[in-house]
Write an enzyme that holds these catalytic residues in place. Structure first.
Site, PDB file in Angstrom:
ATOM      1  N   LYS A   1     -32.378  14.597 -34.205  1.00  0.00           N
ATOM      2  CA  LYS A   1     -33.095  15.722 -33.456  1.00  0.00           C
ATOM      3  C   LYS A   1     -33.205  17.180 -33.492  1.00  0.00           C
ATOM      4  CE  LYS A   1     -36.612  12.491 -32.036  1.00  0.00           C
ATOM      5  NZ  LYS A   1     -37.910  12.735 -31.979  1.00  0.00           N
TER       6      LYS A   1
ATOM      7  N   ARG B   1     -22.436   9.515  -4.942  1.00  0.00           N
ATOM      8  CA  ARG B   1     -24.103   9.705  -4.270  1.00  0.00           C
ATOM      9  C   ARG B   1     -24.628   9.255  -3.194  1.00  0.00           C
ATOM     10  NH1 ARG B   1     -27.182   6.243  -9.718  1.00  0.00           N
ATOM     11  NH2 ARG B   1     -29.326   7.338  -8.227  1.00  0.00           N
TER      12      ARG B   1
ATOM     13  N   TRP C   1     -34.817   5.152  -5.746  1.00  0.00           N
ATOM     14  CA  TRP C   1     -35.932   4.282  -6.780  1.00  0.00           C
ATOM     15  C   TRP C   1     -35.720   3.673  -7.221  1.00  0.00           C
ATOM     16  CZ3 TRP C   1     -36.208   4.396 -12.546  1.00  0.00           C
ATOM     17  CH2 TRP C   1     -35.420   4.560 -12.791  1.00  0.00           C
TER      18      TRP C   1
ATOM     19  N   HIS D   1     -26.143  -0.612 -19.916  1.00  0.00           N
ATOM     20  CA  HIS D   1     -24.934   0.619 -19.821  1.00  0.00           C
ATOM     21  C   HIS D   1     -25.189   1.139 -18.238  1.00  0.00           C
ATOM     22  CE1 HIS D   1     -27.649   3.632 -21.840  1.00  0.00           C
ATOM     23  NE2 HIS D   1     -27.962   3.150 -20.346  1.00  0.00           N
ATOM     24  N   HIS D   2     -26.098   0.676 -17.266  1.00  0.00           N
ATOM     25  CA  HIS D   2     -26.427   0.823 -15.757  1.00  0.00           C
ATOM     26  C   HIS D   2     -25.262  -0.474 -15.044  1.00  0.00           C
ATOM     27  CE1 HIS D   2     -29.181   4.100 -16.688  1.00  0.00           C
ATOM     28  NE2 HIS D   2     -29.926   2.902 -17.703  1.00  0.00           N
TER      29      HIS D   2
ATOM     30  N   SER E   1     -40.920  20.188 -30.703  1.00  0.00           N
ATOM     31  CA  SER E   1     -41.366  19.685 -32.239  1.00  0.00           C
ATOM     32  C   SER E   1     -42.462  21.026 -32.030  1.00  0.00           C
ATOM     33  CB  SER E   1     -41.164  18.027 -33.323  1.00  0.00           C
ATOM     34  OG  SER E   1     -40.122  17.464 -31.780  1.00  0.00           O
TER      35      SER E   1
ATOM     36  N   HIS F   1     -33.895   2.023 -18.411  1.00  0.00           N
ATOM     37  CA  HIS F   1     -33.857   2.547 -19.448  1.00  0.00           C
ATOM     38  C   HIS F   1     -34.472   3.081 -20.587  1.00  0.00           C
ATOM     39  CE1 HIS F   1     -30.590   5.200 -21.562  1.00  0.00           C
ATOM     40  NE2 HIS F   1     -31.340   4.313 -22.820  1.00  0.00           N
TER      41      HIS F   1
ATOM     42  N   GLU G   1     -37.876   3.768 -19.836  1.00  0.00           N
ATOM     43  CA  GLU G   1     -38.609   4.337 -18.526  1.00  0.00           C
ATOM     44  C   GLU G   1     -37.789   6.085 -19.435  1.00  0.00           C
ATOM     45  OE1 GLU G   1     -41.305   4.057 -17.616  1.00  0.00           O
ATOM     46  OE2 GLU G   1     -41.012   5.580 -15.633  1.00  0.00           O
TER      47      GLU G   1
ATOM     48  N   THR H   1     -30.822  10.973 -31.754  1.00  0.00           N
ATOM     49  CA  THR H   1     -31.015  12.435 -31.495  1.00  0.00           C
ATOM     50  C   THR H   1     -30.143  13.382 -32.275  1.00  0.00           C
ATOM     51  OG1 THR H   1     -30.373  10.526 -29.037  1.00  0.00           O
ATOM     52  CG2 THR H   1     -30.608  13.246 -28.541  1.00  0.00           C
TER      53      THR H   1
ATOM     54  N   ASP I   1     -63.456  12.527 -28.449  1.00  0.00           N
ATOM     55  CA  ASP I   1     -62.934  11.677 -26.781  1.00  0.00           C
ATOM     56  C   ASP I   1     -61.705  10.328 -27.409  1.00  0.00           C
ATOM     57  OD1 ASP I   1     -62.369  11.393 -24.069  1.00  0.00           O
ATOM     58  OD2 ASP I   1     -64.211  11.754 -23.790  1.00  0.00           O
TER      59      ASP I   1
ATOM     60  N   TYR J   1     -36.591   6.923 -22.504  1.00  0.00           N
ATOM     61  CA  TYR J   1     -36.676   7.295 -23.185  1.00  0.00           C
ATOM     62  C   TYR J   1     -38.351   7.756 -23.183  1.00  0.00           C
ATOM     63  CZ  TYR J   1     -32.340   7.174 -25.008  1.00  0.00           C
ATOM     64  OH  TYR J   1     -30.992   7.934 -25.142  1.00  0.00           O
TER      65      TYR J   1
ATOM     66  N   HIS K   1     -37.937  11.284  -3.167  1.00  0.00           N
ATOM     67  CA  HIS K   1     -37.647  11.643  -4.684  1.00  0.00           C
ATOM     68  C   HIS K   1     -37.250  11.311  -5.507  1.00  0.00           C
ATOM     69  CE1 HIS K   1     -35.483  15.211  -6.275  1.00  0.00           C
ATOM     70  NE2 HIS K   1     -35.129  14.720  -6.963  1.00  0.00           N
TER      71      HIS K   1
ATOM     72  N   SER L   1     -52.123   1.350 -14.519  1.00  0.00           N
ATOM     73  CA  SER L   1     -52.321   3.092 -14.343  1.00  0.00           C
ATOM     74  C   SER L   1     -52.044   3.516 -16.072  1.00  0.00           C
ATOM     75  CB  SER L   1     -52.205   3.593 -14.621  1.00  0.00           C
ATOM     76  OG  SER L   1     -52.458   4.724 -14.276  1.00  0.00           O
ATOM     77  N   SER L   2     -50.552   3.456 -16.524  1.00  0.00           N
ATOM     78  CA  SER L   2     -50.298   3.353 -17.476  1.00  0.00           C
ATOM     79  C   SER L   2     -50.128   2.973 -18.388  1.00  0.00           C
ATOM     80  CB  SER L   2     -48.213   3.524 -17.117  1.00  0.00           C
ATOM     81  OG  SER L   2     -47.934   4.628 -16.249  1.00  0.00           O
TER      82      SER L   2
HETATM   83  C1  HEM Z   1     -35.718  20.935  -8.364  1.00  0.00           C
HETATM   84  C2  HEM Z   1     -34.702  20.084  -8.296  1.00  0.00           C
HETATM   85  C3  HEM Z   1     -33.764  18.779  -8.340  1.00  0.00           C
HETATM   86  C4  HEM Z   1     -32.972  18.806  -7.355  1.00  0.00           C
HETATM   87  C5  HEM Z   1     -32.244  20.300  -6.591  1.00  0.00           C
HETATM   88  C6  HEM Z   1     -32.630  17.947  -6.628  1.00  0.00           C
HETATM   89  C7  HEM Z   1     -31.440  16.892  -6.540  1.00  0.00           C
HETATM   90  C8  HEM Z   1     -31.606  15.928  -6.198  1.00  0.00           C
HETATM   91  C9  HEM Z   1     -30.293  15.387  -4.939  1.00  0.00           C
HETATM   92  C10 HEM Z   1     -29.753  16.103  -3.981  1.00  0.00           C
HETATM   93  C11 HEM Z   1     -30.496  13.825  -4.844  1.00  0.00           C
HETATM   94  C12 HEM Z   1     -29.825  12.892  -3.946  1.00  0.00           C
HETATM   95  C13 HEM Z   1     -28.750  12.536  -4.696  1.00  0.00           C
HETATM   96  C14 HEM Z   1     -27.435  11.806  -3.921  1.00  0.00           C
HETATM   97  O1  HEM Z   1     -27.479  11.809  -2.484  1.00  0.00           O
HETATM   98  O2  HEM Z   1     -27.627  10.752  -4.831  1.00  0.00           O
HETATM   99  C15 HEM Z   1     -31.152  13.482  -5.910  1.00  0.00           C
HETATM  100  C16 HEM Z   1     -31.702  11.821  -6.479  1.00  0.00           C
HETATM  101  C17 HEM Z   1     -31.908  12.240  -6.994  1.00  0.00           C
HETATM  102  N1  HEM Z   1     -33.301  13.053  -7.970  1.00  0.00           N
HETATM  103 FE1  HEM Z   1     -33.583  14.990  -8.119  1.00  0.00          FE
HETATM  104  N2  HEM Z   1     -33.599  16.990  -8.213  1.00  0.00           N
HETATM  105  C18 HEM Z   1     -34.362  17.861  -8.885  1.00  0.00           C
HETATM  106  C19 HEM Z   1     -35.081  17.357  -9.812  1.00  0.00           C
HETATM  107  C20 HEM Z   1     -35.322  16.343 -10.312  1.00  0.00           C
HETATM  108  C21 HEM Z   1     -36.320  15.887 -11.524  1.00  0.00           C
HETATM  109  C22 HEM Z   1     -37.092  16.750 -12.070  1.00  0.00           C
HETATM  110  C23 HEM Z   1     -36.026  14.444 -11.633  1.00  0.00           C
HETATM  111  C24 HEM Z   1     -36.906  13.687 -12.288  1.00  0.00           C
HETATM  112  C25 HEM Z   1     -37.585  14.195 -13.615  1.00  0.00           C
HETATM  113  C26 HEM Z   1     -35.115  13.742 -10.550  1.00  0.00           C
HETATM  114  C27 HEM Z   1     -34.991  12.633 -10.554  1.00  0.00           C
HETATM  115  C28 HEM Z   1     -33.966  12.140  -9.693  1.00  0.00           C
HETATM  116  C29 HEM Z   1     -33.351  10.750  -9.393  1.00  0.00           C
HETATM  117  C30 HEM Z   1     -34.091   9.719 -10.150  1.00  0.00           C
HETATM  118  C31 HEM Z   1     -32.767  10.953  -8.421  1.00  0.00           C
HETATM  119  C32 HEM Z   1     -31.870   9.340  -7.773  1.00  0.00           C
HETATM  120  C33 HEM Z   1     -32.324   9.036  -6.480  1.00  0.00           C
HETATM  121  C34 HEM Z   1     -31.882   7.777  -6.650  1.00  0.00           C
HETATM  122  O3  HEM Z   1     -30.163   7.897  -5.844  1.00  0.00           O
HETATM  123  O4  HEM Z   1     -32.183   6.842  -5.929  1.00  0.00           O
HETATM  124  N3  HEM Z   1     -34.934  15.446  -9.810  1.00  0.00           N
HETATM  125  N4  HEM Z   1     -32.106  14.734  -6.552  1.00  0.00           N
HETATM  126 CU   LIG Z   2     -29.425   4.393 -20.005  1.00  0.00          CU
END
Ligand code: HEM
Ligand SMILES: [Cu+2]
Length: 565
Positions: free
Chosen positions: A337, A456, A145, A308-309, A274, A259, A261, A334, A111, A263, A82, A175-176
């Site tokens: 803005k 978490r 992640w 800070h992480h 904007s 970090h 990333e 921020t 283009d 931004y 996820h 790619s990026s």
């Molecule tokens: C549909 C809405 C979303 C729900 C319900 C959701 C739910 C969750 C849940 C349940 C976790 C795991 C928490 C844990 O066990 O520590 C999680 C982790 C995370 N989510 Fe989401 N999420 C959503 C959308 C997003 C989006 C849009 C992003 C990024 C753009 C995102 C980024 C992350 C990240 C980076 C983690 C941490 C993963 C990790 O611990 O390695 N999530 N999310």
């Molecule tokens: Cu940070």
């Protein structure tokens, strides 16, 4: 006669080369930035849905205490898939998709600077996503992640899934990086006549900074995952304490990239908002220069805050203080803005169309994520809250409330340009309502879950205190959010066939993409207009109105009695 003959030749060959391809071949072989943009947008949205399904599965597991719906190892894989999907396969590349489609149009170019490189960027992204998801068929990664060492080393992650993660980072990284170089070259060289830096649309400003941040940050993570790969397979020990290495080296390298990333994922969203606010407030953007400058300052500061992480790792107090203060400083640009956006709406003739509503939703929800970010930057507070659900709440307010809402605002704003059809306003508003309520129900309560001490990345929790109730509420919210997203998918699919024709400029936009047809022709513009201000379309509309106006000037106009407005 001979001269005319040779003059004809290039024209004929040009026609042969440009003969348009049809069907799926045209998509596979395309180097048109608009088609590549559509490929990006559709592919990344599919990954968003996948990441969303993974999130909902986790929320089902967490909906009740001591639940056995998922096994611990499946849960680990799900949060790894996820988080990785949402960041590397959805937010970062979908912004590149918007950039691909709209950057040339907004600066009046035909283009990107390097069209073939542009196609390569897309195919590398797709390859990265496929390699990563193929790991589902053997053993998905479980190290999150962030893939912290030693979890990601062979001792703990023998599986090929971890290697698939490394390849994902490499492929999406290249790619990026190619995309970023392309954006930079295009912005630097291909602007319409008259479009100086002070007339660059704000979305383009943020893409420029997005590109520079990618160019600075990606090589660091590319190096880090290469070291991880050699640690895993070639006997090195960079991150392995047993061999004299240091797992904290991984954290430094990861967050020096990680970090910025954050931004990278939010600045183009700032840019979209904007663009959208002034169009629907019928007022020029308040503080154009301040917003552009704040973007650059945020990017600079973003390179100075990575540790800070890592507040809970052993560090000297002065180091903690440095990273605390540098993190605080980001709140200033921020805040600039946010005040500018509010001032843009202030006393505007606001039209509450869906793109505007998503933009306003963005400001309000992102603000909450920003404020909890300042809390977490206070290192003693972070010592308490690190790795709890408070952090999960914070990061989702920023990424869902921030990036996702901005992306949805962009979808509603630009869908008519891409497809030539309008999206349904009522469906759009329902989608917003479910998403807005959904995100707050899901994530607001997670602050309390975190303050109550729930860590978490755990697959289950005991039935103590309020945890059961709070988690159930959060799970219900996540399904509302999911339903809201679904409504937009339905809306987009329905409008492709049934949508009202949009015409070139349905919103009376400010920037050049509205100067051409919807969808734009292959060459984008038959004539490229000269740019005289930040809002070239306003100038053009004014000029057209002046030209088509009947000449009234010599006739004396009698004052209408009694009218006093
Ligand atoms: C549909 C809405 C979303 C729900 C319900 C959701 C739910 C969750 C849940 C349940 C976790 C795991 C928490 C844990 O066990 O520590 C999680 C982790 C995370 N989510 Fe989401 N999420 C959503 C959308 C997003 C989006 C849009 C992003 C990024 C753009 C995102 C980024 C992350 C990240 C980076 C983690 C941490 C993963 C990790 O611990 O390695 N999530 N999310
Ligand atoms: Cu940070």
């Amino acid at each position: 006669m001979a001269a005319t003959d040779t003059a004809l030749i290039p024209e004929i060959t040009a026609h042969r080369v440009d003969r348009p391809q049809r069907g799926w071949v045209s998509w596979v072989t395309t180097t048109d930035h608009k088609k590549i943009g559509i490929l990006y947008l559709v592919t990344t949205f599919v990954f968003f849905i996948l990441g969303g399904v993974e999130a909902l599965l986790m929320r089902v597991q967490l909906g009740a205490p001591d639940n056995t719906f998922l096994t611990p190892s499946v849960y680990n894989s799900l949060f790894t898939l996820h988080g990785t999907t949402m960041i590397f396969l959805f937010v970062v590349p979908i912004l590149a998709g918007f950039g691909n489609y709209f950057l040339p149009l907004m600066i009046g170019a035909r283009d990107m600077a390097f069209p073939k490189l542009n196609a390569l960027s897309y195919w590398l992204l797709l390859a990265g996503g496929l390699v990563f998801y193929l790991s589902l068929f053997f053993s998905p990664p479980e190290a999150g992640w962030t893939s912290y060492a030693p979890l990601s080393l062979e001792t703990y992650s023998e599986s090929g899934g971890m290697d698939a993660w490394i390849f994902l980072i490499h492929l999406t990284g290249i790619s990026s990086l190619l995309g970023a170089i392309n954006f930079y070259a295009t912005i630097a060289n291909m602007r319409a006549p008259g479009m100086g830096w002070g007339r660059l649309p704000l979305f383009v400003w943020t893409l420029l900074v997005y590109a520079i941040l990618l160019i600075l940050a990606l090589p660091v993570i590319a190096g880090a995952v290469t070291l991880l790969l050699t640690d895993r397979h070639f006997g090195t020990g960079f991150f392995d304490q047993g061999q004299g290495g240091d797992p904290l080296l991984w954290q430094h390298l990861f967050w020096f990239f990680g970090h910025p990333e954050v931004y990278i994922m939010i600045l183009p969203g700032f840019g979209m908002v904007s663009e959208i606010l002034p169009v629907f407030a019928r007022k020029p953007i308040f503080g154009y220069k301040a917003i552009a400058a704040a973007t650059v300052v945020i990017a600079f500061l973003a390179l100075l805050v990575w540790a800070h992480h890592m507040f809970t790792t052993p560090s000297a107090t002065i180091v903690l203080v440095f990273f605390m203060i540098s993190s605080f400083l980001i709140a200033i640009p921020t805040g600039v803005k946010i005040f500018n956006w509010v001032a843009t709406l202030w006393r505007g003739t606001v039209e509450f169309k869906t793109p505007l509503i998503f933009s306003v939703g963005f400001i309000s929800v992102f603000l909450i994520g920003g404020i909890t970010g300042v809390f977490l930057a206070v290192f003693p507070v972070d010592w308490q809250l690190h790795d709890t659900y408070f952090v999960v709440a914070h990061l989702h307010y920023v990424l869902v409330g921030g990036s996702v809402f901005a992306i949805f605002a962009g979808i509603y704003y630009w869908y008519p340009k891409i497809t030539g059809k309008m999206l349904s306003e009522p469906l759009g508003k329902w989608s917003f309502a479910f998403m807005y309520i959904g995100i707050n129900v899901t994530f607001l309560i997670q602050h309390s879950i975190g303050l109550d001490g729930m860590p978490r990345r755990i697959y289950e929790y005991p039935d103590v205190g309020h945890l059961a109730t709070y988690n159930l509420i959060s799970t219900i919210g996540s399904f509302m959010l999911g339903f809201g997203v679904l409504l937009t998918v339905v809306n987009a699919a329905r409008s492709l066939k049934k949508g009202v024709a949009a015409g070139p400029d349905p919103w009376k936009g400010n920037t050049l993409e509205w100067f051409t047809e919807s969808p734009p022709p292959v060459n984008n513009f038959d004539v490229i207009p000269r740019v005289r201000s930040v809002e070239p379309m306003k100038d053009i509309r004014r000029q057209v109105a002046r030209q088509s106006e009947p000449d009234l000037s010599p006739a004396p106009v009698p004052a209408a009695a009694g009218s006093s407005d």
